[in-house]
Motif scaffolding. Structure first.
Motif, PDB file in Angstrom:
ATOM      1  N   GLN A  36       0.829  -1.199   0.000  1.00 51.47           N
ATOM      2  CA  GLN A  36       0.000   0.000   0.000  1.00 51.47           C
ATOM      3  C   GLN A  36       0.870   1.258   0.000  1.00 51.47           C
ATOM      4  O   GLN A  36       0.580   2.223  -0.713  1.00 51.47           O
ATOM      5  N   GLN A  37       1.934   1.248   0.759  1.00 51.12           N
ATOM      6  CA  GLN A  37       2.834   2.401   0.806  1.00 51.12           C
ATOM      7  C   GLN A  37       3.475   2.629  -0.562  1.00 51.12           C
ATOM      8  O   GLN A  37       3.578   3.772  -1.017  1.00 51.12           O
ATOM      9  N   GLN A  38       3.877   1.560  -1.233  1.00 46.40           N
ATOM     10  CA  GLN A  38       4.471   1.700  -2.560  1.00 46.40           C
ATOM     11  C   GLN A  38       3.462   2.248  -3.571  1.00 46.40           C
ATOM     12  O   GLN A  38       3.815   3.043  -4.440  1.00 46.40           O
ATOM     13  N   LEU A  39       2.220   1.831  -3.457  1.00 40.93           N
ATOM     14  CA  LEU A  39       1.188   2.343  -4.356  1.00 40.93           C
ATOM     15  C   LEU A  39       0.935   3.831  -4.129  1.00 40.93           C
ATOM     16  O   LEU A  39       0.705   4.585  -5.083  1.00 40.93           O
ATOM     17  N   VAL A  40       0.993   4.272  -2.885  1.00 38.24           N
ATOM     18  CA  VAL A  40       0.837   5.693  -2.588  1.00 38.24           C
ATOM     19  C   VAL A  40       1.999   6.479  -3.175  1.00 38.24           C
ATOM     20  O   VAL A  40       1.803   7.546  -3.774  1.00 38.24           O
ATOM     21  N   ILE A  41       3.193   5.960  -3.032  1.00 38.29           N
ATOM     22  CA  ILE A  41       4.374   6.629  -3.590  1.00 38.29           C
ATOM     23  C   ILE A  41       4.243   6.734  -5.106  1.00 38.29           C
ATOM     24  O   ILE A  41       4.509   7.781  -5.693  1.00 38.29           O
ATOM     25  N   ARG A  42       3.814   5.658  -5.747  1.00 34.49           N
ATOM     26  CA  ARG A  42       3.655   5.683  -7.200  1.00 34.49           C
ATOM     27  C   ARG A  42       2.618   6.715  -7.625  1.00 34.49           C
ATOM     28  O   ARG A  42       2.809   7.427  -8.602  1.00 34.49           O
ATOM     29  N   SER A  43       1.508   6.773  -6.893  1.00 34.95           N
ATOM     30  CA  SER A  43       0.472   7.737  -7.270  1.00 34.95           C
ATOM     31  C   SER A  43       0.973   9.172  -7.106  1.00 34.95           C
ATOM     32  O   SER A  43       0.652  10.040  -7.919  1.00 34.95           O
ATOM     33  N   LYS A  44       1.744   9.437  -6.057  1.00 26.64           N
ATOM     34  CA  LYS A  44       2.308  10.775  -5.868  1.00 26.64           C
ATOM     35  C   LYS A  44       3.276  11.123  -6.993  1.00 26.64           C
ATOM     36  O   LYS A  44       3.274  12.245  -7.506  1.00 26.64           O
ATOM     37  N   VAL A  45       4.102  10.166  -7.401  1.00 30.57           N
ATOM     38  CA  VAL A  45       5.056  10.412  -8.479  1.00 30.57           C
ATOM     39  C   VAL A  45       4.309  10.668  -9.782  1.00 30.57           C
ATOM     40  O   VAL A  45       4.663  11.567 -10.543  1.00 30.57           O
ATOM     41  N   VAL A  46       3.262   9.920 -10.039  1.00 33.82           N
ATOM     42  CA  VAL A  46       2.482  10.122 -11.259  1.00 33.82           C
ATOM     43  C   VAL A  46       1.817  11.490 -11.240  1.00 33.82           C
ATOM     44  O   VAL A  46       1.763  12.181 -12.262  1.00 33.82           O
ATOM     45  N   GLU A  47       1.309  11.914 -10.080  1.00 34.84           N
ATOM     46  CA  GLU A  47       0.708  13.251  -9.982  1.00 34.84           C
ATOM     47  C   GLU A  47       1.731  14.327 -10.290  1.00 34.84           C
ATOM     48  O   GLU A  47       1.437  15.286 -11.013  1.00 34.84           O
ATOM     49  N   VAL A  48       2.922  14.187  -9.756  1.00 36.12           N
ATOM     50  CA  VAL A  48       3.963  15.198  -9.960  1.00 36.12           C
ATOM     51  C   VAL A  48       4.407  15.194 -11.417  1.00 36.12           C
ATOM     52  O   VAL A  48       4.542  16.249 -12.038  1.00 36.12           O
TER      53      VAL A  48
END
Length: 73
Positions: A36-48
């Motif tokens: 779950q933490q990795q998925l949150v990190i990925r979503s933040k990177v995609v947003e940026v």
């Protein structure tokens, strides 16, 4: 055949439930939060990256760490 012996069937069944239960608890408490933490990190990177902002990835990790520390408190 010892696998079908009625005297040992109950103990085999109990041990199977214990082993599967412990695997489930291990999965829920350790492995799934990391995913779950990795998925949150990925979503933040995609947003940026989607917004075309030149923000270093280090800031995202710092934000996630502060969120994680707030949850523990």
């Amino acid at each position: 055949m010892p696998q079908l012996d009625l005297l040992t069937f109950l103990t085999q069944y109990i041990w199977t439930l214990i082993i599967l239960g412990s695997i489930f608890i291990l999965l829920v408490t350790t492995i799934l939060p990391k995913i779950q933490q990795q998925l949150v990190i990925r979503s933040k990177v995609v947003e940026v990256e989607g917004a075309a902002i030149d923000t270093p990835g280090v800031e995202i990790y710092q934000q996630l760490l502060t969120l994680k520390n707030k949850r523990k408190c």
